[in-house]
Design a protein around this motif. Structure first.
Motif, mmCIF file in Angstrom:
data_model
loop_
_atom_site.group_PDB
_atom_site.id
_atom_site.type_symbol
_atom_site.label_atom_id
_atom_site.label_comp_id
_atom_site.label_asym_id
_atom_site.label_seq_id
_atom_site.Cartn_x
_atom_site.Cartn_y
_atom_site.Cartn_z
ATOM 1 N N GLY A 252 50.335 22.672 69.791
ATOM 2 C CA GLY A 252 49.573 22.186 70.933
ATOM 3 C C GLY A 252 50.386 22.132 72.212
ATOM 4 N N ALA A 253 49.664 22.041 73.332
ATOM 5 C CA ALA A 253 50.317 22.039 74.637
ATOM 6 C C ALA A 253 50.967 20.699 74.968
ATOM 7 C CB ALA A 253 49.308 22.412 75.723
ATOM 8 N N ASP A 254 50.335 19.607 74.582
ATOM 9 C CA ASP A 254 50.814 18.273 74.947
ATOM 10 C C ASP A 254 51.810 17.775 73.904
ATOM 11 O OD1 ASP A 254 49.114 18.135 77.236
ATOM 12 O OD2 ASP A 254 47.440 17.700 75.893
ATOM 13 N N THR A 255 53.046 17.618 74.307
ATOM 14 C CA THR A 255 54.133 17.331 73.374
ATOM 15 C C THR A 255 53.883 16.043 72.598
ATOM 16 O OG1 THR A 255 55.661 18.417 74.892
ATOM 17 C CG2 THR A 255 56.614 17.057 73.153
ATOM 18 N N SER A 256 53.825 16.154 71.283
ATOM 19 C CA SER A 256 53.628 15.007 70.394
ATOM 20 C C SER A 256 53.833 15.476 68.965
ATOM 21 C CB SER A 256 52.217 14.415 70.542
ATOM 22 O OG SER A 256 51.232 15.367 70.184
ATOM 23 N N SER A 257 53.944 14.512 68.043
ATOM 24 C CA SER A 257 54.096 14.832 66.619
ATOM 25 C C SER A 257 53.362 13.801 65.790
ATOM 26 C CB SER A 257 55.578 14.844 66.203
ATOM 27 O OG SER A 257 56.285 15.861 66.871
ATOM 28 N N SER A 258 52.425 14.256 64.973
ATOM 29 C CA SER A 258 51.721 13.333 64.078
ATOM 30 C C SER A 258 52.652 12.807 63.005
ATOM 31 C CB SER A 258 50.522 14.037 63.432
ATOM 32 O OG SER A 258 50.952 15.076 62.571
ATOM 33 N N TYR A 259 53.767 13.512 62.765
ATOM 34 C CA TYR A 259 54.718 13.089 61.735
ATOM 35 C C TYR A 259 55.880 12.281 62.316
ATOM 36 C CZ TYR A 259 56.413 17.738 63.226
ATOM 37 O OH TYR A 259 56.779 18.845 63.955
ATOM 38 N N GLY A 260 55.742 11.820 63.567
ATOM 39 C CA GLY A 260 56.783 10.984 64.152
ATOM 40 C C GLY A 260 58.115 11.698 64.207
ATOM 41 N N ASP A 261 59.158 11.033 63.737
ATOM 42 C CA ASP A 261 60.495 11.631 63.741
ATOM 43 C C ASP A 261 60.904 12.137 62.363
ATOM 44 O OD1 ASP A 261 60.837 9.252 62.441
ATOM 45 O OD2 ASP A 261 62.403 8.477 63.762
ATOM 46 N N ALA A 262 59.917 12.410 61.519
ATOM 47 C CA ALA A 262 60.237 12.906 60.177
ATOM 48 C C ALA A 262 60.893 14.281 60.218
ATOM 49 C CB ALA A 262 58.965 12.958 59.316
ATOM 50 N N LEU A 263 60.668 15.023 61.286
ATOM 51 C CA LEU A 263 61.329 16.301 61.507
ATOM 52 C C LEU A 263 62.000 16.266 62.877
ATOM 53 C CD1 LEU A 263 58.528 18.770 60.300
ATOM 54 C CD2 LEU A 263 60.629 18.197 59.075
ATOM 55 N N PRO A 264 63.069 17.032 63.051
ATOM 56 C CA PRO A 264 63.760 17.022 64.350
ATOM 57 C C PRO A 264 63.073 17.864 65.415
ATOM 58 C CG PRO A 264 64.898 18.470 62.819
ATOM 59 C CD PRO A 264 63.812 17.796 62.027
ATOM 60 N N TRP A 265 61.972 18.528 65.056
ATOM 61 C CA TRP A 265 61.269 19.384 66.005
ATOM 62 C C TRP A 265 59.830 18.903 66.174
ATOM 63 C CZ3 TRP A 265 63.353 21.755 61.451
ATOM 64 C CH2 TRP A 265 64.682 22.209 61.614
ATOM 65 N N PRO A 266 59.336 18.878 67.406
ATOM 66 C CA PRO A 266 57.980 18.370 67.630
ATOM 67 C C PRO A 266 56.895 19.303 67.097
ATOM 68 C CG PRO A 266 58.915 19.183 69.678
ATOM 69 C CD PRO A 266 60.011 19.211 68.664
ATOM 70 N N GLU A 267 55.806 18.696 66.694
ATOM 71 C CA GLU A 267 54.643 19.434 66.202
ATOM 72 C C GLU A 267 53.995 20.241 67.322
ATOM 73 O OE1 GLU A 267 50.180 18.298 64.451
ATOM 74 O OE2 GLU A 267 51.748 16.768 64.625
ATOM 75 N N ASN A 268 53.756 19.591 68.449
ATOM 76 C CA ASN A 268 53.103 20.229 69.593
ATOM 77 C C ASN A 268 54.143 20.463 70.683
ATOM 78 O OD1 ASN A 268 50.363 20.175 68.521
ATOM 79 N ND2 ASN A 268 50.554 17.953 68.682
ATOM 80 N N ALA A 269 54.509 21.721 70.880
ATOM 81 C CA ALA A 269 55.672 22.020 71.727
ATOM 82 C C ALA A 269 55.452 23.203 72.654
ATOM 83 C CB ALA A 269 56.890 22.283 70.842
ATOM 84 N N ALA A 270 54.215 23.656 72.834
ATOM 85 C CA ALA A 270 53.980 24.852 73.641
ATOM 86 C C ALA A 270 54.450 24.667 75.081
ATOM 87 C CB ALA A 270 52.498 25.231 73.608
ATOM 88 N N THR A 271 54.214 23.481 75.650
ATOM 89 C CA THR A 271 54.666 23.228 77.016
ATOM 90 C C THR A 271 56.192 23.241 77.093
ATOM 91 O OG1 THR A 271 52.682 22.002 77.630
ATOM 92 C CG2 THR A 271 54.667 21.554 78.899
ATOM 93 N N LEU A 272 56.858 22.685 76.084
ATOM 94 C CA LEU A 272 58.319 22.700 76.063
ATOM 95 C C LEU A 272 58.852 24.132 76.022
ATOM 96 C CD1 LEU A 272 59.114 19.800 73.555
ATOM 97 C CD2 LEU A 272 59.153 19.743 76.060
ATOM 98 N N VAL A 273 58.201 24.994 75.263
ATOM 99 C CA VAL A 273 58.612 26.397 75.218
ATOM 100 C C VAL A 273 58.496 27.017 76.608
ATOM 101 C CG1 VAL A 273 58.054 28.676 74.281
ATOM 102 C CG2 VAL A 273 58.021 26.681 72.783
ATOM 103 N N ALA A 274 57.368 26.753 77.278
ATOM 104 C CA ALA A 274 57.166 27.309 78.621
ATOM 105 C C ALA A 274 58.200 26.787 79.603
ATOM 106 C CB ALA A 274 55.755 26.963 79.109
ATOM 107 N N GLU A 275 58.550 25.517 79.476
ATOM 108 C CA GLU A 275 59.494 24.901 80.410
ATOM 109 C C GLU A 275 60.933 25.359 80.181
ATOM 110 O OE1 GLU A 275 57.349 20.557 81.225
ATOM 111 O OE2 GLU A 275 58.906 20.762 79.693
ATOM 112 N N GLN A 276 61.315 25.559 78.927
ATOM 113 C CA GLN A 276 62.729 25.694 78.611
ATOM 114 C C GLN A 276 63.197 27.112 78.303
ATOM 115 O OE1 GLN A 276 63.939 22.767 75.670
ATOM 116 N NE2 GLN A 276 62.557 21.226 76.502
#
Length: 610
Positions: A252-276
């Motif tokens: 997803g576009a809006d950075t968030s994770s339904s699994y919290g910090d269970a993984l070191p990578w966010p579930e929804n990261a499309a905007t982060l990809v575009a930014e970085q």
């Protein structure tokens, strides 16, 4: 540390990139190119779908009727195909690509039938593969639901496609290399040019697969972060000559994770990809089931804008990316990118797609409408998100009864059994009288399997407190509409907590009873919690019937992912319910239904209407 994962998943890092690329069918084409010919600008069109979830026809298999909803959306690839052909006619088929952002082979009885009832294989082509091949897709990214039926079935589906299935961050644990093709670079021939415009499509899937489908992928594949993988592969795509880079991201576009910090990578990261990550021109977004006609994100390295678009879900929309390019010293350069979405409800179904798959559709219609039993009374899940209903009690009863049966004779046989279920489908209903497969399937629309884990009484309380975050805080006993009380916004659910992340817990041989006081702060809402009529013992031990998604950490509920598993035979819950009805003949709520939980405000019953 290699960008492919927390350990060096490509042996030797970037130095061995050539070997990796060779293994997925690429050669180095990065030499300077004399494009020659016309200097006119050129317009490329990239069409995108996502989260099709097994929808080909504009049909609701659970209602046995044409699909409709409040906004009067239509669904299905047959509708999308009409839009695609219209754009190709207008823009030119030679200058138009068609891609998808994942979640293709799960979500409807049609998809289920060809995964479990008559699985795809020699002589049995997946309807989604047949439709997408007919529509001439150029590439598709993996979604998390592609893994629901196991890797072997996914590989069979992949082999049936006439286009690549992409997943740069689906990594083979044994080899450390991509388990699927990471990207494709497509030539688009420009009039008056000696060499083509090269269009690269990078496929990224969701890290959450490691949690949600742990049973299918653990020890076989890893799913590192989208940003890290894009940062690794985009420069390689540019080196290989890609003039345009489009990312197809099941995230997803809006950075968030339904699994919290269970993984070191966010579930929804499309905007982060575009930014970085530099050198990306556009991102086709998936996973979040949202409509984004066009969102512009500034890359923090280059200052260039990256265009994001997401075409809702199920084929309701088609994204149209318009990418203008002009000649440059080395190929072409992008001068502008715009996006829009087209609505499937504006067109008729493509008769070619309908004719191609009508027989498959009819087979599934016959299956879902077959009668498996009867019900003494009608049951509905329409109010299940805010009041105790017989429909959810039925799911919990079947799950708990199945667990109790398989634990007979084991060391856990004497422990009390509790069960967890969620209101997956507000429109689910069991009619009085004859009950069909589709009636039962409507209660359980996901392809989850049954597990059983151990929890203490204190674990149960904490679990229920977490579940109660689903409700919004109130300042009186009401009356309220359901929407004023449910689907609370949280840090992990910025768009509102989905219904499937509200769990109801019930007992099998004795009631588990509680109240949810919305006048209390989150974390202190569960009151009057009892088991068998007595206050719940924090030290008590319970067997919990739970689905594999939740048991693997889906939703980030407490005391699940690290709980002791006492049963996991990969039995699908939906089929379990169908089999129960078939074996018992009659569904009678008098056997299993009771009102064991309710919403209150400072002790007073909460009034909800509408």
């Amino acid at each position: 540390m290699s960008p492919l994962s927390r350990r060096s998943l490509i042996r030797g890092g970037a130095a061995s990139a050539a070997a990796v690329l060779a293994s997925v069918g690429f050669t180095d084409t990065a030499a300077a190119r004399d494009i020659g010919g016309s200097t006119d600008p050129y317009r490329l069109t990239v069409l995108g779908t996502t989260d099709l979830h097994g929808n080909i026809f504009n049909w609701d298999y659970f209602k046995d009727a044409e699909y409709d909803d409040t906004p009067h959306n239509d669904v299905g690839l047959a509708k999308v195909s009409t839009l695609v052909e219209a754009v190709r006619t207008e823009r030119g088929a030679a200058s138009t690509l068609l891609i998808d952002a994942g979640d293709t082979i799960q979500g409807t009885p049609l998809a289920y039938y060809y995964a479990k009832v008559t699985p795809i294989g020699p002589g049995v082509i997946h309807p989604m593969a047949a439709a997408m091949n007919a529509m001439r897709y150029d590439a598709a990214a993996l979604g998390n639901h592609e893994f629901n039926y196991g890797i072997p079935l996914l590989r069979t589906f992949e082999q049936q496609l006439n286009f690549p299935l992409l997943g740069a961050n689906a990594v083979d644990v044994a080899t450390g290399r991509p388990a699927f093709r990471p990207f494709v670079i497509k030539p688009v021939w420009v009039p008056g040019r000696w060499l083509p415009l090269w269009v690269g499509v990078l496929g990224l899937t969701n890290p959450g697969i490691a949690i949600w489908d742990r049973a299918n992928v653990e020890g076989r594949m890893e799913f590192p972060g989208l940003v890290e993988q894009a940062a690794y592969w985009v420069p390689i795509m540019k080196q290989l000559g890609a003039d345009v880079v489009v990312v197809s991201a099941h995230s997803g576009a809006d950075t968030s994770s339904s699994y919290g910090d269970a993984l070191p990578w966010p579930e929804n990261a499309a905007t982060l990809v575009a930014e970085q990550v530099p050198d990306i021109d556009a991102i086709l977004v998936g996973h979040a089931h949202q409509e984004i006609a066009e969102r512009r994100v500034v890359n923090t390295v280059t200052g260039r804008e990256v265009v994001l678009t997401e075409p809702l879900r199920w084929g309701m929309r088609l994204s149209v990316l318009t990418i203008d390019v002009r000649p440059a010293a080395r190929g072409f350069e992008v001068t502008s990118v715009t996006a829009q979405v087209l609505n499937s409800n504006t067109v008729a179904e493509d008769p070619a797609v309908v004719e191609l798959l009508q027989a498959d559709h009819q087979v599934v219609l016959d299956y879902v409408n077959s009668v498996v039993g009867t019900s003494a009374v009608a049951m509905s899940a329409a109010t299940a998100r805010y009041e105790d209903t017989a429909a959810i009690d039925f799911v919990n009863y079947v799950q708990a009864d199945a667990v109790r049966t398989v634990l007979t004779g084991t060391e856990y046989a004497a422990l009390p059994v509790l069960s967890i279920a969620a209101p997956f489908n507000r429109e689910a209903a069991i009619p009085q009288g004859d009950v069909s497969v589709r009636d039962v399937a409507g209660l359980y629309i996901f392809d989850n399997t049954l597990q059983a884990v151990l929890m203490s009484g204190s674990d149960v309380r904490e679990y229920l407190e977490f579940s109660a975050r689903y409700f919004r805080a109130v300042t009186s006993a009401g009356p309220f509409t359901p929407d004023e009380v449910t689907n609370a916004v949280t840090a992990t659910a910025p768009g509102g907590t989905p219904d499937y992340n509200y769990d109801v817990m019930g007992g099998l041989t004795a009631p588990l009873a509680y109240r949810i006081d919305l006048g209390q702060p989150v974390g202190s809402r569960i009151v009057d919690l009892t088991y068998a009529g007595a206050p719940l013992d924090p030290a008590g031990r319970f067997v919990i019937a739970i689905n594999n998604y939740r048991a693997s950490g889906g939703g980030s509920f407490p005391h699940t992912a690290d709980a002791t598993v006492v049963y996991n035979a990969q039995v699908e819950i939906r089929q379990l319910i169908i089999d129960w009805v078939t074996a018992n003949g009659t569904i009678d709520p008098a056997v299993f239904a009771s009102t064991d939980w309710s919403l209150t405000y400072q002790g007073a019953p909460l009034q909800i209407s509408g």
